[in-house]
Design an enzyme around this catalytic site. Structure first.
Site, PDB file in Angstrom:
ATOM      1  CD  GLU A 105      -3.349  -5.688   4.139  1.00  0.00           C
ATOM      2  OE1 GLU A 105      -4.176  -4.844   4.508  1.00  0.00           O
ATOM      3  OE2 GLU A 105      -2.277  -5.528   4.128  1.00  0.00           O
TER       4      GLU A 105
ATOM      5  CD  GLU B 137      -3.284  -1.058   2.262  1.00  0.00           C
ATOM      6  OE1 GLU B 137      -3.089   0.183   3.009  1.00  0.00           O
ATOM      7  OE2 GLU B 137      -4.147  -1.720   2.175  1.00  0.00           O
TER       8      GLU B 137
HETATM    9  C1  FCB Z   1      -4.440  -2.028   5.497  1.00  0.00           C
HETATM   10  C2  FCB Z   1      -2.993  -1.934   6.093  1.00  0.00           C
HETATM   11  C3  FCB Z   1      -2.941  -3.006   7.326  1.00  0.00           C
HETATM   12  C4  FCB Z   1      -4.153  -2.839   8.240  1.00  0.00           C
HETATM   13  C5  FCB Z   1      -5.511  -2.962   7.295  1.00  0.00           C
HETATM   14  C6  FCB Z   1      -6.623  -2.746   8.134  1.00  0.00           C
HETATM   15  O1  FCB Z   1      -4.387  -0.516   5.117  1.00  0.00           O
HETATM   16  O2  FCB Z   1      -2.174  -2.606   4.706  1.00  0.00           O
HETATM   17  O3  FCB Z   1      -1.593  -2.958   7.736  1.00  0.00           O
HETATM   18  O4  FCB Z   1      -4.013  -1.857   8.813  1.00  0.00           O
HETATM   19  O5  FCB Z   1      -5.445  -1.782   6.305  1.00  0.00           O
END
Ligand code: FCB
Length: 449
Positions: free
Chosen positions: A357, A163
């Site tokens: 994620e 990210e």
């Molecule tokens: C993302 C991050 C991770 C976590 C999630 C909820 O932006 O990569 O570290 O904080 O969100």
């Protein structure tokens, strides 16, 4: 319909969010140590000093992963452990921790997926300008090469960055993440140097490991345009939120509309000859982090310029999300995941995708030693189904990593938000698999949602 043969079910974490042990074995401070210790920057002044104490409890945590049947584990390597001064000498003890971790995963039949940067920049580099400066990208490539040399072919997938949008725009634009700067131009410079860091690191890893599977993880935003000005608002945020990465990394150029939209801020002269070729490296899989969507339109009238993560896009209004919401205040829109995966596949048909994620924070409670997190199960089930919809539409989706394996330090929100499928009691470090962990273990075993 089920998941394709070989579909990878995993879970993800990040170094600063779980490891603790911030002063051990030669680690030096990262920007998050400094930021979280600055009064007022995190909820309750929480820091990652101890976090989940994973640095000491990693073996038990790996056993837990095996008990859930995880195919793969996505973790991040802490730059300030491996190269504590940011550049130069490699700290053997720091690298040894990851070497043991990777061996422990392999012994348990779990595939290691490593991320080299999940926001813990060595503070010494921030003191020299951090991601505002191209020298940070060069230092990152050297660090990446050192990790590749040691962990080598034991790592299945190498992810350069996690990210970079958050690192650049929340860290240098909105000021809500470390290092806490509020300068729209610094954020754009940081974005370019993160792009460059990705490209240089990809080359450094390939130089060591010609067959390495390379990747980068992006949090691509899905916009829901509202009203007649919605499409223009979405175009603008898509440029500065998404195509600012996809353009250079996958197509070898910054989008023309992004350069126009930000021309009043910068002439982009920090992009030097050869940078775009360096950034445009072949990757084997694109990691996608997805949580929610954003409703957007243009403001009716000019607005006060408050610190913003959207450099140059002050004309855009991001509307409050519509419920139901998670504990983060994020809306729940599983179709957004399908839309995102399908649109990426249409644009880059030959590029395999991976959800690196997805997950949700809810206000969990322990009752008689159990955590009945039905809302999280529902969230996950619907997002897995949305991923299946994308696969059915022809998307080459290779796997899915639930965020997160266990409750952890949620950045500026500290320990107030729980994303884990495993509960962590921060006073005792006891781990309690929530109902969602058992549900996920069943999904992995049976392929049924
Ligand atoms: C993302 C991050 C991770 C976590 C999630 C909820 O932006 O990569 O570290 O904080 O969100």
């Amino acid at each position: 319909m089920g998941f394709p043969e070989g579909f990878v079910f995993g879970s993800a974490t990040a170094s600063y969010q779980i490891e603790g042990a911030v002063d051990e074995d030669g680690r030096r401070p990262s920007v998050w140590d400094v930021f979280s210790r600055t009064p007022g920057k995190t909820v309750d002044g929480d820091t990652g000093d101890v976090a989940d104490d994973h640095y000491h409890r990693w073996e038990a945590d790996l056993d837990l992963m095996r008990s859930l049947g995880l195919h793969a584990y996505r973790f991040s390597v802490a730059w300030p452990r491996v190269v504590p001064e940011g550049r130069g000498a490699v700290n053997r003890k720091g690298l040894d921790f990851y070497s043991r971790l990777v061996d422990g995963l392999l012994e348990r039949g779990i595939t290691p997926v490593a991320t080299l940067y999940h926001w813990d920049l060595p503070q010494v580099l921030e003191d020299e300008g951090g991601w505002r400066e191209r020298s940070t990208a060069e230092a990152f490539a050297a660090y990446a090469g050192a990790v590749a040399e040691t962990l080598g072919d034991r790592i299945d997938t190498w992810t350069t960055l996690n990210e970079p949008w958050c690192a650049a725009f929340l860290g240098y634009g909105a000021g809500v993440h470390a290092p806490g700067a509020t300068d729209p131009v610094a954020a754009l410079r940081a974005a370019h140097h993160l792009n460059l860091a990705h490209g240089l690191a990809a080359q450094a890893i390939r130089a060591q490991l010609p067959d390495a599977k390379l990747s980068v993880t992006l949090n691509l935003h899905v916009f829901r345009p509202e009203g007649p000005t919605g499409p223009e608002a979405a175009r603008r945020l898509d440029a500065v939120g998404n195509r600012i990465w996809l353009g250079p990394m996958l197509e070898g150029a910054y989008p023309a509309d992004l350069l126009e939209d930000t021309a009043h801020l910068t002439d982009w002269s920090f992009v030097q000859d050869g940078d775009l070729e360096a950034i445009h490296q072949p990757i084997d899989v694109l990691g996608v982090n997805y949580y929610s969507t954003s409703r957007v339109r243009l403001h009716d009238e000019p607005v006060e310029h408050a610190p913003s993560p959207w450099s140059g896009a002050d004309v855009v209004e991001v509307l409050p999300p519509e419920g139901p919401l998670t504990d983060m205040g994020w809306n729940i829109d599983p179709a957004g995941l399908t839309d995102l995966l399908v649109s990426l596949h249409e644009r880059y048909p030959d590029l395999p995708l991976m959800v690196t994620e997805n997950g949700a924070a809810f206000p969990d409670v322990v009752e008689d030693g159990a955590v009945h997190d039905d809302a999280r199960i529902d969230y996950l089930r619907r997002h897995f189904a949305a991923a299946q919809d994308a696969i059915e539409a022809g998307v080459d989706l290779r796997g899915y990593f639930v965020w997160s394996l266990m409750d952890n330090f949620e950045w500026a929100l500290g320990y107030s938000k729980r994303f884990g499928i495993v509960w962590v009691d921060y006073a005792t470090q006891e781990r309690i698999p929530k109902d969602s962990a058992r549900w996920y273990a069943d999904v992995i075993r049976t392929g049924d949602l």
